[in-house]
Design a protein around this motif. Structure first.
Motif, PDB file in Angstrom:
ATOM      1  N   ARG A   1       0.814  -1.224   0.000  1.00 19.85           N
ATOM      2  CA  ARG A   1       0.000   0.000   0.000  1.00 19.85           C
ATOM      3  C   ARG A   1       0.846   1.272   0.000  1.00 19.85           C
ATOM      4  O   ARG A   1       0.484   2.275  -0.605  1.00 19.85           O
ATOM      5  N   THR A   2       1.962   1.229   0.702  1.00 17.06           N
ATOM      6  CA  THR A   2       2.748   2.443   0.905  1.00 17.06           C
ATOM      7  C   THR A   2       4.214   2.173   0.642  1.00 17.06           C
ATOM      8  O   THR A   2       4.752   1.205   1.166  1.00 17.06           O
TER       9      THR A   2
ATOM     10  N   THR B   1       5.430  16.998  -1.932  1.00 15.87           N
ATOM     11  CA  THR B   1       4.081  16.478  -1.716  1.00 15.87           C
ATOM     12  C   THR B   1       3.723  15.462  -2.793  1.00 15.87           C
ATOM     13  O   THR B   1       3.181  14.384  -2.492  1.00 15.87           O
TER      14      THR B   1
ATOM     15  N   VAL C   1       2.566  11.567  -2.319  1.00 11.18           N
ATOM     16  CA  VAL C   1       1.260  11.086  -2.808  1.00 11.18           C
ATOM     17  C   VAL C   1       1.467   9.918  -3.770  1.00 11.18           C
ATOM     18  O   VAL C   1       0.794   8.881  -3.679  1.00 11.18           O
TER      19      VAL C   1
ATOM     20  N   ARG D   1       0.590   8.528   3.629  1.00 13.09           N
ATOM     21  CA  ARG D   1      -0.561   9.266   4.142  1.00 13.09           C
ATOM     22  C   ARG D   1      -0.123  10.440   5.018  1.00 13.09           C
ATOM     23  O   ARG D   1       0.863  10.368   5.740  1.00 13.09           O
TER      24      ARG D   1
ATOM     25  N   GLU E   1      -3.712  14.442   8.211  1.00 14.91           N
ATOM     26  CA  GLU E   1      -5.159  14.626   8.104  1.00 14.91           C
ATOM     27  C   GLU E   1      -5.885  13.308   7.795  1.00 14.91           C
ATOM     28  O   GLU E   1      -7.087  13.176   8.025  1.00 14.91           O
ATOM     29  N   GLU E   2      -5.150  12.333   7.255  1.00 10.93           N
ATOM     30  CA  GLU E   2      -5.779  11.061   6.877  1.00 10.93           C
ATOM     31  C   GLU E   2      -5.664   9.998   7.970  1.00 10.93           C
ATOM     32  O   GLU E   2      -6.129   8.875   7.790  1.00 10.93           O
ATOM     33  N   LEU E   3      -5.035  10.332   9.088  1.00 12.05           N
ATOM     34  CA  LEU E   3      -4.792   9.320  10.118  1.00 12.05           C
ATOM     35  C   LEU E   3      -5.961   9.202  11.074  1.00 12.05           C
ATOM     36  O   LEU E   3      -6.651  10.183  11.358  1.00 12.05           O
ATOM     37  N   GLY E   4      -6.153   8.000  11.610  1.00 13.24           N
ATOM     38  CA  GLY E   4      -7.157   7.797  12.647  1.00 13.24           C
ATOM     39  C   GLY E   4      -6.685   8.391  13.970  1.00 13.24           C
ATOM     40  O   GLY E   4      -5.494   8.655  14.160  1.00 13.24           O
TER      41      GLY E   4
ATOM     42  N   ARG F   1      -2.729   7.941  15.161  1.00 14.51           N
ATOM     43  CA  ARG F   1      -1.869   9.128  15.095  1.00 14.51           C
ATOM     44  C   ARG F   1      -0.765   9.108  16.151  1.00 14.51           C
ATOM     45  O   ARG F   1       0.335   9.604  15.910  1.00 14.51           O
TER      46      ARG F   1
END
Ligand code: SRM
Ligand code: SF4
Length: 555
Positions: free
Chosen positions: A367-368, A407, A411, A416, A419-422, A426
């Motif tokens: 994924r990353t 950036t 991307v 991530r 702002e996209e973290l739970g 975090r």
């Protein structure tokens, strides 16, 4: 190794006989064996190297009477977590060519490699040396990697605090040439009796490890109360700029020894900037002489403080410092901790981006591709990397003109942003535990995502989704992810059972309380959910879970 209350441990003899950390290391590196002798294992730690074996295959191999799958973990000391782009590229190359394709950022701003073969240790050390880095002194009975809040270091580029971090790191690094001779040069110097060590370390070094951190007076991201010696910058009405000094913190415990415990550091004194090294030397030598060398589980400075008291220790330090100690300034109030994530503008107008690194593991997966992204950024842009005490990475001092390009690299690699973290993800920390750590009683890093998902689901289910909850997980009570001061500390006790410590908080100035013992991993969320309901119903406006638990449940 037998440890009794009256005689020194065997490790003391190994240190004394080692000719300042040389021992049989060079000979043992040259054999065809995959591991080293027990005495050499102890000495390797001073060189930042741990002998490990794959715990996942240990049992099957033992049953089949096969040799265990040995490899080595190497910890690179990174003062203040500060890394140049060329150093980052060197670390990345080591990860790919000599280790397991990952870089592991630690809770003390260092970088670890796992899965290194004995035959690669010297190449790895040479690569670090060529890039002005070292693993020497990152482990062992010495002053460890000096931790400092990144915010303090980035207030001004190359500012005074950055210099202080480097000064302390270099002053307390062992001065023996052993590491260079054994790992870099590959041959011992001609002198048979080297006498190349600091007087404050002597032949037997310290009773155990000694940890120093510099906290930001505005945020306790370094967990200053968990340190053997903590420094908080301040301005004294008479002495001017300097530090309030705290001593005697530490979080490790051992189930087998009920006389071990977590302890928060006490304020000792204030010291002027120019005297800080002398004061640290006074504390270190007092600890060197008073620490318990007969029981390694009770050898840390915190037990000297607990057994002898702050006043008696202060008298010892005063005698060695050679002048009266000045009363400390008031210590940090409830100020919380900055996670340094997201974009911000630094005082010099440059930009900084803090990125979350789950359990500190920099890698590429389906994924990353964080490792590839950071490699590309390091090779294209002028910046400084900082590892944070939360196992995260900061891309600092970027030119505003580079922000868009950086950036888009991130991307494109699926990285991530904050702002996209739970809300649990975090700030969640986990130690490595299985399969590498020899001390692990239970899983930690590998099960962190499951626990994060469970707790975020529970927050949603009780209607407080999005509220922050600080989770820290470890595979044993040594406490490497500092669960003893967390809002939710999950500590491995048996293969399947965890002790739950609740009620600490980001300010790090309160120990969490043991709430439940031997909870099966899959039941942890179930045990915590009713407490989240009470937090929702009885908590005061903006009261954190840790504060609520301490006010309404544990007290
Ligand atoms: Fe730790 C031992 C990992 C921070 C308390 N720690 C270990 C070893 C080396 C296991 C061993 O002895 O064989 C672990 C290596 C596992 C592996 O496979 O990588 C290990 N400790 C870590 C790291 C990597 C955890 C992480 O997730 O980042 C941290 C490396 C820090 C660094 O860069 O120097 C790490 N360890 C800590 C902390 C947190 C801190 O210092 O802020 C603590 C609690 C504070 C304290 O010291 O009390 C901590 N580690 C311990 C202890 C208990 C020591 C004690 O005296 O109570 C041990 C066991 C020991 O030393 O005997 C230990
Ligand atoms: Fe290993 Fe225990 Fe530290 Fe986790 S807390 S890394 S299991 S020593």
């Amino acid at each position: 190794m037998s440890e009794s209350s009256t005689t020194e441990t065997a490790v003391e003899g190994v240190k004394r006989e080692s000719r300042h950390l040389r021992g049989s290391l060079l000979d043992e590196l040259g054999t065809s064996k995959a591991n080293v002798s027990g005495d050499a294992e102890q000495l390797l730690k001073f060189h930042g190297i741990y002998a490990q074996d794959d715990r996942d295959t240990r049992r099957a191999r033992s049953v089949a009477k096969e040799e265990l799958d040995y490899s080595f973990m190497i910890r690179v000391a990174i003062p203040g977590g500060r890394i140049s782009p060329s150093q980052w590229l060197a670390l990345d190359t080591v990860a790919g060519e000599l280790a397991d394709d990952t870089l592991r950022l630690t809770t003390r701003q260092a970088v670890q490699f796992h899965g290194v073969a004995k035959t690669s240790l010297q190449d790895l050390a040479r690569s670090l040396h060529a890039n002005l880095m070292t693993s020497f002194g990152a482990c062992g009975d010495v002053v460890r990697n000096v931790v400092a809040c990144p915010g303090l270091q980035t207030e001004t580029a190359d500012g005074p605090l950055t210099k202080t971090v480097d000064r302390i790191a270099s002053a307390f690094k062992p001065s023996t040439r052993a590491h260079f001779e054994v790992f870099v040069d590959g041959k011992l110097a001609a002198s048979a009796e080297p006498s190349d060590e600091h007087a404050f370390y002597g032949d037997t070094y310290l009773p155990r490890k000694f940890k120093i951190a510099i906290a930001n007076p505005g945020d306790n991201c370094v967990d200053v109360f968990a340190q053997d010696l903590g420094l908080i910058p301040g301005v004294h009405p008479e002495l001017g700029e300097g530090f309030t000094v705290l001593v005697g913190g530490g979080l490790g415990r051992a189930y087998a020894n009920p006389n071990t415990f977590a302890r928060l550091a006490d304020p000792l004194c204030f010291v002027a900037e120019s005297d800080v090294e002398d004061l640290i030397a006074a504390v270190v030598t007092a600890y060197r002489d008073l620490g318990d060398r007969s029981d390694r589980k009770r050898a840390r400075l915190k037990y000297v403080l607990a057994d002898e008291g702050l006043e008696a220790f202060a008298t010892e330090v005063t005698a060695r410092f050679g002048r009266p100690l000045v009363a400390p300034l008031p210590v940090l109030p409830d100020i919380g901790a900055d996670d340094h994530l997201g974009w911000r503008t630094l005082p010099d107008g440059s930009r900084q981006l803090g990125l979350r690194v789950g359990a500190g593991r920099v890698k590429d997966d389906d994924r990353t591709r964080l490792r590839s992204a950071l490699r590309e950024i390091a090779s294209r842009f002028d910046l400084t990397f900082y590892v944070t005490p939360q196992q995260d990475i900061l891309l600092s001092h970027l030119s505003p003109a580079d922000v868009d390009a950086v950036t888009s690299i991130l991307v494109d690699h699926g990285v991530r942003f904050v702002e996209e973290l739970g809300s649990v993800e975090r700030s969640a920390l986990a130690c490595p535990a299985l399969p590498t750590c020899s001390q692990a009683l239970a899983e930690s890093e590998r099960r962190l995502p499951d626990l994060v998902e469970g707790l975020e689901g529970a927050l949603d289910a009780v209607g407080v989704g999005g509220r922050r909850l600080q989770l820290r997980v470890t595979g044993c009570p040594n406490g490497c992810a500092r669960p003893a001061v967390a809002e939710v500390g999950v500590v491995g006790r048996t293969k399947t059972g965890y002790d739950l410590f609740l009620g600490g908080g980001p300010s790090g100035n309160r120990l969490a309380t043991l709430h439940a013992e031997k909870v099966p991993f899959d039941k942890i969320t179930e045990v915590i959910t009713p407490l989240l309901e009470r937090w929702r119903d009885e908590g005061e406006v903006d009261e954190s879970f840790g504060d609520f638990y301490t006010r309404a449940i544990s007290s």
